[in-house]
Write a protein that holds these residues in place. Structure first.
Motif, mmCIF file in Angstrom:
data_model
loop_
_atom_site.group_PDB
_atom_site.id
_atom_site.type_symbol
_atom_site.label_atom_id
_atom_site.label_comp_id
_atom_site.label_asym_id
_atom_site.label_seq_id
_atom_site.Cartn_x
_atom_site.Cartn_y
_atom_site.Cartn_z
ATOM 1 N N TYR A 271 75.436 84.610 83.220
ATOM 2 C CA TYR A 271 76.067 85.184 84.405
ATOM 3 C C TYR A 271 75.696 84.372 85.646
ATOM 4 C CZ TYR A 271 77.292 89.539 81.879
ATOM 5 O OH TYR A 271 77.810 90.459 81.025
ATOM 6 N N LEU A 272 74.407 84.033 85.758
ATOM 7 C CA LEU A 272 73.963 83.281 86.937
ATOM 8 C C LEU A 272 74.590 81.893 86.963
ATOM 9 C CD1 LEU A 272 70.162 84.150 87.236
ATOM 10 C CD2 LEU A 272 72.080 85.153 88.446
ATOM 11 N N ASP A 273 74.732 81.299 85.788
ATOM 12 C CA ASP A 273 75.318 79.965 85.700
ATOM 13 C C ASP A 273 76.783 79.996 86.141
ATOM 14 O OD1 ASP A 273 75.361 77.222 84.962
ATOM 15 O OD2 ASP A 273 76.427 77.756 83.125
ATOM 16 N N LYS A 274 77.433 81.109 85.809
ATOM 17 C CA LYS A 274 78.846 81.267 86.128
ATOM 18 C C LYS A 274 79.051 81.454 87.633
ATOM 19 C CE LYS A 274 81.066 85.153 84.593
ATOM 20 N NZ LYS A 274 81.656 86.010 83.543
ATOM 21 N N ARG A 275 78.152 82.221 88.259
ATOM 22 C CA ARG A 275 78.396 82.614 89.651
ATOM 23 C C ARG A 275 77.485 81.955 90.688
ATOM 24 N NH1 ARG A 275 81.839 87.223 90.432
ATOM 25 N NH2 ARG A 275 82.415 88.146 88.446
ATOM 26 N N THR A 276 76.450 81.231 90.234
ATOM 27 C CA THR A 276 75.588 80.531 91.190
ATOM 28 C C THR A 276 75.360 79.117 90.668
ATOM 29 O OG1 THR A 276 73.513 81.101 90.067
ATOM 30 C CG2 THR A 276 74.287 82.660 91.726
ATOM 31 N N LYS A 277 74.520 78.357 91.372
ATOM 32 C CA LYS A 277 74.195 77.046 90.843
ATOM 33 C C LYS A 277 72.757 77.077 90.337
ATOM 34 C CE LYS A 277 74.453 72.124 91.760
ATOM 35 N NZ LYS A 277 74.293 71.917 90.337
ATOM 36 N N LEU A 278 72.597 76.960 89.032
ATOM 37 C CA LEU A 278 71.243 76.952 88.457
ATOM 38 C C LEU A 278 70.611 75.589 88.711
ATOM 39 C CD1 LEU A 278 71.686 78.563 84.898
ATOM 40 C CD2 LEU A 278 70.681 79.625 86.913
ATOM 41 N N ASN A 279 69.292 75.568 88.920
ATOM 42 C CA ASN A 279 68.648 74.261 89.040
ATOM 43 C C ASN A 279 68.536 73.624 87.650
ATOM 44 O OD1 ASN A 279 66.238 75.067 87.705
ATOM 45 N ND2 ASN A 279 65.388 75.834 89.634
ATOM 46 N N ASP A 280 68.176 72.340 87.610
ATOM 47 C CA ASP A 280 68.200 71.595 86.339
ATOM 48 C C ASP A 280 67.327 72.225 85.264
ATOM 49 O OD1 ASP A 280 69.923 69.907 87.488
ATOM 50 O OD2 ASP A 280 68.517 68.246 87.785
ATOM 51 N N THR A 281 66.128 72.716 85.669
ATOM 52 C CA THR A 281 65.208 73.304 84.697
ATOM 53 C C THR A 281 65.812 74.552 84.060
ATOM 54 O OG1 THR A 281 63.481 72.609 86.221
ATOM 55 C CG2 THR A 281 62.797 74.012 84.394
ATOM 56 N N GLN B 107 62.123 87.201 84.147
ATOM 57 C CA GLN B 107 62.186 85.809 83.693
ATOM 58 C C GLN B 107 63.373 85.054 84.294
ATOM 59 O OE1 GLN B 107 62.065 87.252 79.538
ATOM 60 N NE2 GLN B 107 60.523 85.688 79.177
ATOM 61 N N LEU B 108 64.314 85.816 84.881
ATOM 62 C CA LEU B 108 65.465 85.154 85.511
ATOM 63 C C LEU B 108 65.035 84.563 86.850
ATOM 64 C CD1 LEU B 108 68.284 87.826 84.934
ATOM 65 C CD2 LEU B 108 68.141 85.572 83.868
ATOM 66 N N PRO B 109 65.626 83.429 87.246
ATOM 67 C CA PRO B 109 65.301 82.911 88.579
ATOM 68 C C PRO B 109 65.756 83.916 89.643
ATOM 69 C CG PRO B 109 67.127 81.689 87.580
ATOM 70 C CD PRO B 109 66.593 82.611 86.531
ATOM 71 N N PRO B 110 65.093 83.950 90.811
ATOM 72 C CA PRO B 110 65.475 84.932 91.836
ATOM 73 C C PRO B 110 66.909 84.707 92.321
ATOM 74 C CG PRO B 110 63.839 83.375 92.682
ATOM 75 C CD PRO B 110 63.986 83.092 91.233
ATOM 76 N N TYR B 111 67.599 85.806 92.667
ATOM 77 C CA TYR B 111 68.978 85.677 93.141
ATOM 78 C C TYR B 111 69.305 86.828 94.077
ATOM 79 C CZ TYR B 111 69.605 89.058 89.303
ATOM 80 O OH TYR B 111 69.477 90.130 88.458
ATOM 81 N N SER B 112 70.316 86.628 94.901
ATOM 82 C CA SER B 112 70.786 87.714 95.767
ATOM 83 C C SER B 112 72.307 87.682 95.814
ATOM 84 C CB SER B 112 70.205 87.568 97.178
ATOM 85 O OG SER B 112 70.679 86.373 97.743
ATOM 86 N N PHE B 113 72.885 88.834 96.164
ATOM 87 C CA PHE B 113 74.341 88.999 96.167
ATOM 88 C C PHE B 113 75.042 87.905 96.979
ATOM 89 C CE2 PHE B 113 78.381 90.740 97.590
ATOM 90 C CZ PHE B 113 78.884 91.328 96.435
ATOM 91 N N GLU B 114 74.435 87.551 98.138
ATOM 92 C CA GLU B 114 75.078 86.624 99.079
ATOM 93 C C GLU B 114 75.380 85.262 98.468
ATOM 94 O OE1 GLU B 114 72.284 88.494 99.918
ATOM 95 O OE2 GLU B 114 73.683 89.951 100.786
ATOM 96 N N GLU B 115 74.541 84.821 97.517
ATOM 97 C CA GLU B 115 74.738 83.466 96.988
ATOM 98 C C GLU B 115 75.734 83.420 95.826
ATOM 99 O OE1 GLU B 115 71.131 82.122 94.611
ATOM 100 O OE2 GLU B 115 70.369 84.006 95.436
ATOM 101 N N PHE B 116 76.269 84.582 95.448
ATOM 102 C CA PHE B 116 77.161 84.608 94.289
ATOM 103 C C PHE B 116 78.579 84.215 94.627
ATOM 104 C CE2 PHE B 116 73.813 87.138 92.399
ATOM 105 C CZ PHE B 116 73.870 86.741 91.081
ATOM 106 N N LYS B 117 79.205 83.530 93.707
ATOM 107 C CA LYS B 117 80.643 83.286 93.813
ATOM 108 C C LYS B 117 81.315 84.592 93.432
ATOM 109 C CE LYS B 117 84.125 80.574 91.299
ATOM 110 N NZ LYS B 117 84.899 79.693 92.137
ATOM 111 N N THR B 118 82.169 85.116 94.318
ATOM 112 C CA THR B 118 82.845 86.368 93.993
ATOM 113 C C THR B 118 84.209 86.064 93.368
ATOM 114 O OG1 THR B 118 83.717 86.470 96.216
ATOM 115 C CG2 THR B 118 81.704 87.725 95.800
ATOM 116 N N GLY B 119 84.783 87.083 92.763
ATOM 117 C CA GLY B 119 86.064 86.903 92.081
ATOM 118 C C GLY B 119 85.981 87.501 90.691
ATOM 119 N N VAL B 120 87.137 87.742 90.077
ATOM 120 C CA VAL B 120 87.097 88.242 88.704
ATOM 121 C C VAL B 120 86.996 87.049 87.768
ATOM 122 C CG1 VAL B 120 88.153 90.531 88.754
ATOM 123 C CG2 VAL B 120 89.600 88.515 88.925
#
Ligand SMILES: [Zn+2]
Length: 303
Positions: free
Chosen positions: A18-28, A205-218
């Motif tokens: 989910y995070l990969d889909k809607r945010t940018k994960l770092n390389d690790t 274990q998930l990297p920290p995230y917040s709503f603001e950084e997410f790509k929105t959309g269906v």
């Protein structure tokens, strides 16, 4: 052969997807996600081979996570037969590896965790658990290297390893050892599945995230945001999957609930999450159908 517990994707893997889909994960994190996915693919491939080749009386538990006396252990595949339990640690490693004095590394030199050490620990903890329960079974444990493109130099003959070329023979060999299962086997598998823990720590274990950084959309389950939405249905331009608007919105609500489990869900929040692409009233109707409404008219939220 009867499957007592099916394999499911780990929550950590779902969350990273989910995070990969809607945010940018770092390389690790991205590399970690790819490894988890490869691991899961390997386990599913082994499941397929077990289904194909093992047809005698046996009970199969996939992906068991158990805690006993403060020790947690995880078993990829466990097969209970007449008087023996077979446990498997499945590894989807690819490339050339070498074993030197119990140390596993790529032939290029980079060391990795030796699954034989993990296997020994898991076997011992399972043995202790059965002893605590007063159940006596022989335990045979193996590491299965599932990838055809895996080579290991310097393995010892006595190492409990099953190589890609040996898997079929190993599984068909089990059929010859099958006898009618005693009641104890059913009792044991039920008890083990009862003891199974869901991975509750995955959120940490998930990297920290917040709503603001997410790509929105269906988005489609394949990860694509390229959807064609009509009045009733929608289809994905990437994987050509077709679904109803309701199915699509429910899937996207589930994603939101997974990532923000403590958040009170409102219509406008889901409308934002879906990128204002679906009719607002439709979203409200879907929320009313699939979740339970609480709060007053002006502050309705869903659980
Ligand atoms: Zn798709």
């Amino acid at each position: 052969m009867k499957i007592i517990k099916k394999r499911e994707k780990a929550k950590l893997l779902i969350g990273l997807n989910y995070l990969d889909k809607r945010t940018k994960l770092n390389d690790t994190d991205k590399r970690y996600l790819i490894n988890l996915e490869k691991g899961f693919e390997g386990e599913e491939r082994f499941d397929g081979l077990v289904k194909t080749h093992l047809n005698g009386e046996a009970l199969v538990i996939n992906d068991l996570l158990v805690e006993n006396k403060g020790n947690t252990f995880q078993i990829d595949t466990l097969i209970v037969m007449f008087d023996t339990i077979y446990l498997y640690e499945v590894k989807n490693y690819k490339g050339d590896f070498q074993m030197n004095s119990g140390q596993l590394s790529y032939t290029s030199g980079q060391e990795i965790t030796n699954p034989l050490i993990q296997l020994k620990r898991t076997k011992e903890l399972l043995r202790q658990l059965l002893k605590d329960w007063g159940i006596s079974y022989r335990i045979e444990a193996h590491v299965v290297f599932i990838n055809d493109a895996f080579t290991l130099y310097n393995a010892k003959l006595e190492d409990p390893i099953i190589f890609p070329t040996q898997i079929k023979e190993h599984l068909t060999g089990l059929n010859a050892k099958c006898k009618n299962l005693p009641k104890q086997s059913v009792y044991l598998t039920d008890r083990l599945v009862d003891r199974h823990k869901t991975d509750s720590v995955f959120q940490k274990q998930l990297p920290p995230y917040s709503f603001e950084e997410f790509k929105t959309g269906v988005s489609c389950s394949c990860g694509s945001f390229e959807l064609i939405i009509t009045q009733r249905a929608c289809y994905c331009k990437m994987c050509y999957k077709q679904m109803s608007i309701e199915e699509l919105v429910v899937e996207n609500i589930n994603e939101f609930k997974f990532l923000f489990p403590d958040q009170k869900i409102t219509t406008s929040m889901i409308d934002d999450w879906c990128g204002n692409t679906v009719n607002y009233r439709k979203i409200r109707n879907i929320l009313q159908t699939h979740l339970v409404a609480s709060g007053t008219n002006s502050g309705t939220y869903y659980q």
